[in-house]
Motif scaffolding. Structure first.
Motif, PDB file in Angstrom:
ATOM      1  N   HIS A   1     -12.726  25.193  46.202  1.00  0.00           N
ATOM      2  CA  HIS A   1     -12.054  23.995  46.711  1.00  0.00           C
ATOM      3  C   HIS A   1     -13.078  23.060  47.352  1.00  0.00           C
ATOM      4  CE1 HIS A   1      -7.862  25.502  46.342  1.00  0.00           C
ATOM      5  NE2 HIS A   1      -8.480  26.669  46.386  1.00  0.00           N
ATOM      6  N   ARG A   2     -12.729  21.792  47.491  1.00  0.00           N
ATOM      7  CA  ARG A   2     -13.630  20.774  48.037  1.00  0.00           C
ATOM      8  C   ARG A   2     -13.925  20.977  49.524  1.00  0.00           C
ATOM      9  NH1 ARG A   2     -10.922  15.247  48.551  1.00  0.00           N
ATOM     10  NH2 ARG A   2     -10.160  16.324  50.389  1.00  0.00           N
ATOM     11  N   ASP A   3     -12.937  21.440  50.280  1.00  0.00           N
ATOM     12  CA  ASP A   3     -13.052  21.529  51.734  1.00  0.00           C
ATOM     13  C   ASP A   3     -13.038  22.989  52.185  1.00  0.00           C
ATOM     14  OD1 ASP A   3     -12.863  18.687  51.800  1.00  0.00           O
ATOM     15  OD2 ASP A   3     -10.680  18.836  51.717  1.00  0.00           O
ATOM     16  N   PRO A   4     -13.461  23.242  53.424  1.00  0.00           N
ATOM     17  CA  PRO A   4     -13.421  24.622  53.909  1.00  0.00           C
ATOM     18  C   PRO A   4     -11.997  25.103  54.152  1.00  0.00           C
ATOM     19  CG  PRO A   4     -14.147  23.145  55.662  1.00  0.00           C
ATOM     20  CD  PRO A   4     -14.043  22.315  54.407  1.00  0.00           C
ATOM     21  N   ASP A   5     -11.794  26.382  53.965  1.00  0.00           N
ATOM     22  CA  ASP A   5     -10.526  27.024  54.293  1.00  0.00           C
ATOM     23  C   ASP A   5     -10.491  27.198  55.813  1.00  0.00           C
ATOM     24  OD1 ASP A   5      -8.436  28.888  54.700  1.00  0.00           O
ATOM     25  OD2 ASP A   5      -8.789  29.784  52.741  1.00  0.00           O
ATOM     26  N   ASP A   6      -9.385  26.803  56.448  1.00  0.00           N
ATOM     27  CA  ASP A   6      -9.270  26.987  57.904  1.00  0.00           C
ATOM     28  C   ASP A   6      -8.656  28.335  58.266  1.00  0.00           C
ATOM     29  OD1 ASP A   6      -6.496  26.762  57.518  1.00  0.00           O
ATOM     30  OD2 ASP A   6      -6.383  24.746  58.363  1.00  0.00           O
ATOM     31  N   TYR A   7      -8.230  29.115  57.258  1.00  0.00           N
ATOM     32  CA  TYR A   7      -7.647  30.448  57.408  1.00  0.00           C
ATOM     33  C   TYR A   7      -6.381  30.470  58.260  1.00  0.00           C
ATOM     34  CZ  TYR A   7     -12.266  31.608  55.643  1.00  0.00           C
ATOM     35  OH  TYR A   7     -13.417  31.648  54.897  1.00  0.00           O
ATOM     36  N   LYS A   8      -5.802  29.312  58.537  1.00  0.00           N
ATOM     37  CA  LYS A   8      -4.604  29.234  59.366  1.00  0.00           C
ATOM     38  C   LYS A   8      -3.459  28.526  58.646  1.00  0.00           C
ATOM     39  CE  LYS A   8      -7.413  28.798  63.498  1.00  0.00           C
ATOM     40  NZ  LYS A   8      -7.918  27.881  64.488  1.00  0.00           N
ATOM     41  N   SER A   9      -3.742  27.348  58.082  1.00  0.00           N
ATOM     42  CA  SER A   9      -2.690  26.534  57.458  1.00  0.00           C
ATOM     43  C   SER A   9      -2.040  27.297  56.315  1.00  0.00           C
ATOM     44  CB  SER A   9      -3.259  25.224  56.935  1.00  0.00           C
ATOM     45  OG  SER A   9      -3.870  24.494  57.983  1.00  0.00           O
ATOM     46  N   GLN A  10      -0.717  27.157  56.210  1.00  0.00           N
ATOM     47  CA  GLN A  10       0.049  27.840  55.172  1.00  0.00           C
ATOM     48  C   GLN A  10       0.472  26.834  54.109  1.00  0.00           C
ATOM     49  OE1 GLN A  10       0.260  31.137  55.179  1.00  0.00           O
ATOM     50  NE2 GLN A  10      -0.826  31.168  57.147  1.00  0.00           N
ATOM     51  N   PRO A  11       0.439  27.176  52.855  1.00  0.00           N
ATOM     52  CA  PRO A  11       0.177  28.523  52.362  1.00  0.00           C
ATOM     53  C   PRO A  11      -1.248  28.745  51.879  1.00  0.00           C
ATOM     54  CG  PRO A  11       1.137  27.252  50.590  1.00  0.00           C
ATOM     55  CD  PRO A  11       1.017  26.329  51.792  1.00  0.00           C
ATOM     56  N   ALA A  12      -2.147  27.760  52.020  1.00  0.00           N
ATOM     57  CA  ALA A  12      -3.439  27.882  51.328  1.00  0.00           C
ATOM     58  C   ALA A  12      -4.665  27.482  52.135  1.00  0.00           C
ATOM     59  CB  ALA A  12      -3.388  27.077  50.029  1.00  0.00           C
ATOM     60  N   GLY A  13      -4.565  27.289  53.439  1.00  0.00           N
ATOM     61  CA  GLY A  13      -5.754  27.040  54.250  1.00  0.00           C
ATOM     62  C   GLY A  13      -6.265  25.624  54.272  1.00  0.00           C
ATOM     63  N   ASN A  14      -5.488  24.666  53.740  1.00  0.00           N
ATOM     64  CA  ASN A  14      -5.864  23.252  53.806  1.00  0.00           C
ATOM     65  C   ASN A  14      -7.266  22.995  53.254  1.00  0.00           C
ATOM     66  OD1 ASN A  14      -5.191  20.603  54.463  1.00  0.00           O
ATOM     67  ND2 ASN A  14      -6.213  20.731  56.441  1.00  0.00           N
ATOM     68  N   SER A  15      -7.590  23.636  52.131  1.00  0.00           N
ATOM     69  CA  SER A  15      -8.948  23.523  51.590  1.00  0.00           C
ATOM     70  C   SER A  15      -9.123  22.454  50.516  1.00  0.00           C
ATOM     71  CB  SER A  15      -9.430  24.886  51.084  1.00  0.00           C
ATOM     72  OG  SER A  15      -8.493  25.485  50.249  1.00  0.00           O
ATOM     73  N   GLY A  16      -8.131  21.636  50.323  1.00  0.00           N
ATOM     74  CA  GLY A  16      -8.291  20.466  49.476  1.00  0.00           C
ATOM     75  C   GLY A  16      -8.271  20.735  47.976  1.00  0.00           C
ATOM     76  N   PRO A  17      -8.659  19.709  47.203  1.00  0.00           N
ATOM     77  CA  PRO A  17      -8.615  19.786  45.732  1.00  0.00           C
ATOM     78  C   PRO A  17      -9.468  20.941  45.189  1.00  0.00           C
ATOM     79  CG  PRO A  17      -9.047  17.545  46.442  1.00  0.00           C
ATOM     80  CD  PRO A  17      -9.144  18.411  47.664  1.00  0.00           C
ATOM     81  N   ARG A  18      -9.106  21.365  44.012  1.00  0.00           N
ATOM     82  CA  ARG A  18      -9.816  22.437  43.310  1.00  0.00           C
ATOM     83  C   ARG A  18     -10.940  21.795  42.507  1.00  0.00           C
ATOM     84  NH1 ARG A  18      -4.443  25.879  41.579  1.00  0.00           N
ATOM     85  NH2 ARG A  18      -3.462  25.695  43.626  1.00  0.00           N
ATOM     86  N   ILE A  19     -12.195  22.121  42.854  1.00  0.00           N
ATOM     87  CA  ILE A  19     -13.326  21.439  42.223  1.00  0.00           C
ATOM     88  C   ILE A  19     -14.042  22.273  41.151  1.00  0.00           C
ATOM     89  CG2 ILE A  19     -13.678  19.886  44.173  1.00  0.00           C
ATOM     90  CD1 ILE A  19     -16.094  21.675  44.977  1.00  0.00           C
ATOM     91  N   ALA A  20     -13.717  23.578  41.077  1.00  0.00           N
ATOM     92  CA  ALA A  20     -14.275  24.430  40.004  1.00  0.00           C
ATOM     93  C   ALA A  20     -13.321  25.587  39.795  1.00  0.00           C
ATOM     94  CB  ALA A  20     -15.667  24.933  40.367  1.00  0.00           C
ATOM     95  N   CYS A  21     -13.245  26.040  38.534  1.00  0.00           N
ATOM     96  CA  CYS A  21     -12.288  27.099  38.197  1.00  0.00           C
ATOM     97  C   CYS A  21     -12.856  27.931  37.051  1.00  0.00           C
ATOM     98  CB  CYS A  21     -10.953  26.490  37.800  1.00  0.00           C
ATOM     99  SG  CYS A  21      -9.610  27.656  37.476  1.00  0.00           S
ATOM    100  N   GLY A  22     -12.620  29.253  37.101  1.00  0.00           N
ATOM    101  CA  GLY A  22     -13.050  30.129  36.024  1.00  0.00           C
ATOM    102  C   GLY A  22     -12.130  31.314  35.858  1.00  0.00           C
ATOM    103  N   LEU A  23     -12.005  31.803  34.632  1.00  0.00           N
ATOM    104  CA  LEU A  23     -11.186  32.960  34.295  1.00  0.00           C
ATOM    105  C   LEU A  23     -11.966  34.223  34.590  1.00  0.00           C
ATOM    106  CD1 LEU A  23      -8.642  34.214  32.988  1.00  0.00           C
ATOM    107  CD2 LEU A  23      -9.825  33.993  30.790  1.00  0.00           C
ATOM    108  N   ILE A  24     -11.327  35.176  35.276  1.00  0.00           N
ATOM    109  CA  ILE A  24     -11.968  36.461  35.589  1.00  0.00           C
ATOM    110  C   ILE A  24     -11.753  37.408  34.398  1.00  0.00           C
ATOM    111  CG2 ILE A  24     -12.043  38.414  37.186  1.00  0.00           C
ATOM    112  CD1 ILE A  24     -10.832  36.481  39.318  1.00  0.00           C
ATOM    113  N   LYS A  25     -12.858  37.842  33.810  1.00  0.00           N
ATOM    114  CA  LYS A  25     -12.813  38.722  32.625  1.00  0.00           C
ATOM    115  C   LYS A  25     -13.549  40.014  32.910  1.00  0.00           C
ATOM    116  CE  LYS A  25     -13.447  34.708  29.700  1.00  0.00           C
ATOM    117  NZ  LYS A  25     -14.240  34.110  28.676  1.00  0.00           N
TER     118      LYS A  25
END
Length: 177
Positions: free
Chosen positions: A153-177
């Motif tokens: 994600h673009r921003d840091p996870d605050d580990y508090k906000s629900q449901p996802a930590g307020n970490s902003g847009p998804r800037i990279a993604c990959g499939l786990i194989k």
């Protein structure tokens, strides 16, 4: 004790041992590996490579990233779906959360299985990552991450906000194989 009773006791003991081994194998791994190549999303230049190695009850997560915001932290999570096809990676769904827990600090026991520590980039926007985590498996079972996705994600996870930590847009993604 007659011979048949001894054989029955030995057989039951062997079955018990096999059941114990089977139960332990569901809870821990012995070197199973998975990896993901992360491609840029949401107009970013971020990309990376991540490996997951199961070591007993923990999973060693290692990665190398580039194209990140310099001298910054970025949220990093395993997401529920193995689909990075959307330009903004929303096709990956929410955080991987097989136990329906609240979002929180990784390894706290009060977090999604997919919650991981933030990535910390250097002055050039590169990062080397290493974390030892528990709460998920390196397989395709109910708690397994194989076939799911990993997202930066673009921003840091605050580990508090629900449901996802307020970490902003998804800037990279990959499939786990």
């Amino acid at each position: 004790m007659n011979l048949n009773k001894k054989r029955l006791i030995i057989s039951l003991s062997a079955v018990g041992s096999l059941l114990l081994v089977a139960c332990q194998s569901m809870e821990q791994g012995t070197g199973q590996k998975a990896s993901a190549t992360l491609d840029s999303r949401s107009g970013s230049q971020a990309k990376g490579e991540v490996t997951f190695v199961w070591q007993g009850h923990d999973v060693l997560v290692s990665g190398k990233f580039s194209g990140l915001k310099p001298n910054a932290e970025q949220g990093f999570h395993v997401h529920e779906k193995g689909d990075c096809s959307a330009p903004d990676a929303t096709s990956a769904g929410g955080h991987f959360n097989p136990d329906t827990k609240m979002h929180g600090m990784p390894n706290s026991g009060m977090n999604h299985a997919g919650d991981m520590p933030n990535i910390k980039s250097d002055a050039n926007g590169n990062a080397v990552y290493s974390a030892k985590l528990h709460g998920f498996a390196v397989n395709s079972g109910a708690n397994g991450i194989v076939g799911r996705s990993v997202v930066v994600h673009r921003d840091p996870d605050d580990y508090k906000s629900q449901p996802a930590g307020n970490s902003g847009p998804r800037i990279a993604c990959g499939l786990i194989k």
